[in-house]
Design a protein around this motif. Sequence first.
Motif, PDB file in Angstrom:
ATOM      1  N   VAL A   1       0.945  -1.195  -0.130  1.00  0.00           N
ATOM      2  CA  VAL A   1       0.182   0.108   0.051  1.00  0.00           C
ATOM      3  C   VAL A   1       0.898   1.116  -0.061  1.00  0.00           C
ATOM      4  O   VAL A   1       1.761   1.405   0.787  1.00  0.00           O
ATOM      5  N   ALA A   2       0.705   2.193  -0.770  1.00  0.00           N
ATOM      6  CA  ALA A   2       1.466   3.517  -0.852  1.00  0.00           C
ATOM      7  C   ALA A   2       0.649   4.464  -1.450  1.00  0.00           C
ATOM      8  O   ALA A   2      -0.529   4.256  -1.829  1.00  0.00           O
ATOM      9  N   ALA A   3       0.997   5.723  -1.272  1.00  0.00           N
ATOM     10  CA  ALA A   3       0.305   7.012  -1.679  1.00  0.00           C
ATOM     11  C   ALA A   3       0.665   7.535  -2.859  1.00  0.00           C
ATOM     12  O   ALA A   3       1.799   7.281  -3.395  1.00  0.00           O
ATOM     13  N   THR A   4      -0.269   8.105  -3.556  1.00  0.00           N
ATOM     14  CA  THR A   4      -0.335   8.912  -4.677  1.00  0.00           C
ATOM     15  C   THR A   4      -0.359  10.251  -4.318  1.00  0.00           C
ATOM     16  O   THR A   4      -1.164  10.655  -3.240  1.00  0.00           O
ATOM     17  N   ALA A   5      -0.309  11.269  -5.134  1.00  0.00           N
ATOM     18  CA  ALA A   5      -0.528  12.745  -5.109  1.00  0.00           C
ATOM     19  C   ALA A   5      -2.066  12.776  -5.026  1.00  0.00           C
ATOM     20  O   ALA A   5      -2.760  13.730  -4.300  1.00  0.00           O
ATOM     21  N   LYS A   6      -3.026  11.862  -5.743  1.00  0.00           N
ATOM     22  CA  LYS A   6      -4.274  11.917  -5.817  1.00  0.00           C
ATOM     23  C   LYS A   6      -5.253  10.896  -4.862  1.00  0.00           C
ATOM     24  O   LYS A   6      -6.356  10.816  -4.837  1.00  0.00           O
ATOM     25  N   GLY A   7      -4.279  10.062  -4.019  1.00  0.00           N
ATOM     26  CA  GLY A   7      -4.947   9.044  -3.538  1.00  0.00           C
ATOM     27  C   GLY A   7      -4.134   8.015  -2.595  1.00  0.00           C
ATOM     28  O   GLY A   7      -3.236   8.290  -2.100  1.00  0.00           O
ATOM     29  N   MET A   8      -4.587   6.814  -3.030  1.00  0.00           N
ATOM     30  CA  MET A   8      -3.420   5.657  -2.581  1.00  0.00           C
ATOM     31  C   MET A   8      -3.474   4.482  -3.719  1.00  0.00           C
ATOM     32  O   MET A   8      -4.443   4.487  -4.662  1.00  0.00           O
ATOM     33  N   MET A   9      -2.633   3.665  -3.677  1.00  0.00           N
ATOM     34  CA  MET A   9      -2.204   2.858  -4.721  1.00  0.00           C
ATOM     35  C   MET A   9      -1.995   1.431  -4.072  1.00  0.00           C
ATOM     36  O   MET A   9      -1.332   1.270  -2.842  1.00  0.00           O
TER      37      MET A   9
END
Length: 613
Positions: free
Chosen positions: A439-447
């Motif tokens: 689980v990781a973050a993106t600029a617009k949410g999570m991945m």
Amino acid sequence: MPDIIQLLPDHIANQIAAGEVIQRPASAVKELLENAVDAGATEIQLIINDAGKQLLQVIDNGGGMSETDARMAFERHATSKIKEIDDLFRIKTMGFRGEALASIAAVAQVEVKTKRAEDSTGTYIEIENSVVKRQEPVAAANGTSIAMKNLFFNVPARRNFLKSNAAEMRHIVDEFIRVSMAYPDIFFSLTANGQQMFHLDRGTLKQRIVQLLGNQYNAKLVSVEEQTDYMNIYGFIGKPETAKKTRGDQYFFVNHRFIKSAYLNHAVAGAFQEMIATDSFPTYVLFIDLDPAQVDINVHPTKQEIKFEDEKIVYAFVQSAVKHALAQFSITPTLDFDLDPTIQQLDAVSKPFTSEQKSQASSSSLYNTFTQKHAAHKIDPQQKSELKHWREFYEPANKSSVDSPQTTVGSADFSLLGSAPKLVLADQDFTQLHQTYIVAATAKGMMIIHQQNAHERVLYERYLAAADGKPIATQSSLFPSTLHLSTADAVLLSDLSDELKQLGYLIEPFGKDTFVIQGTPADFEQGNEVTAIELLLEQFKHYTSDLKFSKREKLIRSLAKQHSIKAGRTLTQKEMKQLVEDLFNCAQPNATSNGFPVYMEIKKDELEKMFGR
């Protein structure tokens, strides 16, 4: 205008027919072995040179042929097994169409030596391009020897389409195994380039299975045998621990003819349900005997695909027989019907359910919820007191703790991820979930990234580059491992050795069906070489059924699948970061080579909607 339709000359018509029957040396092996079986032979020898391209010879001690029959056997549609159309629906022999020998003689140089027991001399015939070049009496042993030389010598375009010797030999071994498996009461041998690959003494079906598939099955086979008026089924299934991740040792025979049937495969797999993993395949060698009138074996030129008159009956019978065998040998879980005496003392058992209790139970809102039509999903908010203990179970003891992010499980990780304004590749901690997902973050949410699928994509592109001319470095093994394989798998590994070397494996032959693993890819974890190669071969055989893949593509996909990080393995921060970085350096990071998704992205606004924000 002159007439333009004309009859083809016989030798051209034979060559066209040969395209259906003789596609490669293995096709001729199948036809000649089946003819030897039909001739009543108790000993059959197969001799191969140059993977059947130079020589393919079958010698049997069967009934032999008269001089006239030996000559007639090579005419198109010549057969001893069909005299009227109804005979087509009562076929009990293997070969019957009368096309095999004519087709072989159309694309090869053929020498026949045959003799019946009652004849003082035999017959020798030499045929080339469908034309008899020589015929004479000869001294010969009882039986028949047919030698097919220089396959496709007169059709060079067809010869050019043949694969490497190792690949063609693998197909020959497959056909040899299928015929010899069906007739354990016949001695079979296979000699290739002067070296004997198989020596199969007459014996029981179980002995023949072990001879062909390997000693590892000796104590792991369960007998199947059921008889009815409609059909009989017998053979062996492997215990659940023999199941493989790929479709390996699975053989179905109908009236002793090997067949391919996804329908019957499904029946057997269904019998093993919940006993083996959903992505595993059981081992079996099963024979179905039924009235030939109930089977149509003319639906395919190779006769490996057939049609049953009543498929549902056959399906149900096969599944039932396998289930019965598994239960009989105490492999399936059994229920203990001995009732615990203490249960008899419980109020629910010993005391009557009074009318008052019944009325009280049926008047509750919970009872009504589950008995009214279309209302099973509804809970009356006014009556939630009946459910308070369930709700309390999920509510935290201290309400204030919900509002405090630092005390919520995982909140520190998520607050850190949520505050990151950069993409996934930013320098930040990742979270591994269920030892399967990153689980990781993106600029617009999570991945959410599937670790095995991600690693498969990384390895696939790495191996693809290696096969295209950037070989992977090999690390020499300090203690080389010895690999013992079945003959069929040994032939397959020999076929793949050059490509494996390009991909970092150094594997050398070490006697019959034995290899030494001298080196492995530089990034391969030492100590697991033998298992990795065995799984690789199984995976490759699984992909082999898909004709759209080249050998190279099948090998690369197999390696990527076998070497990838599996679900269930704990990853360190360093490993997760490296994997994610490698993934997003791929040309196509979003899917595996098989088309499965590698990651899913959840936008921030979607997350907020989930929580009513």
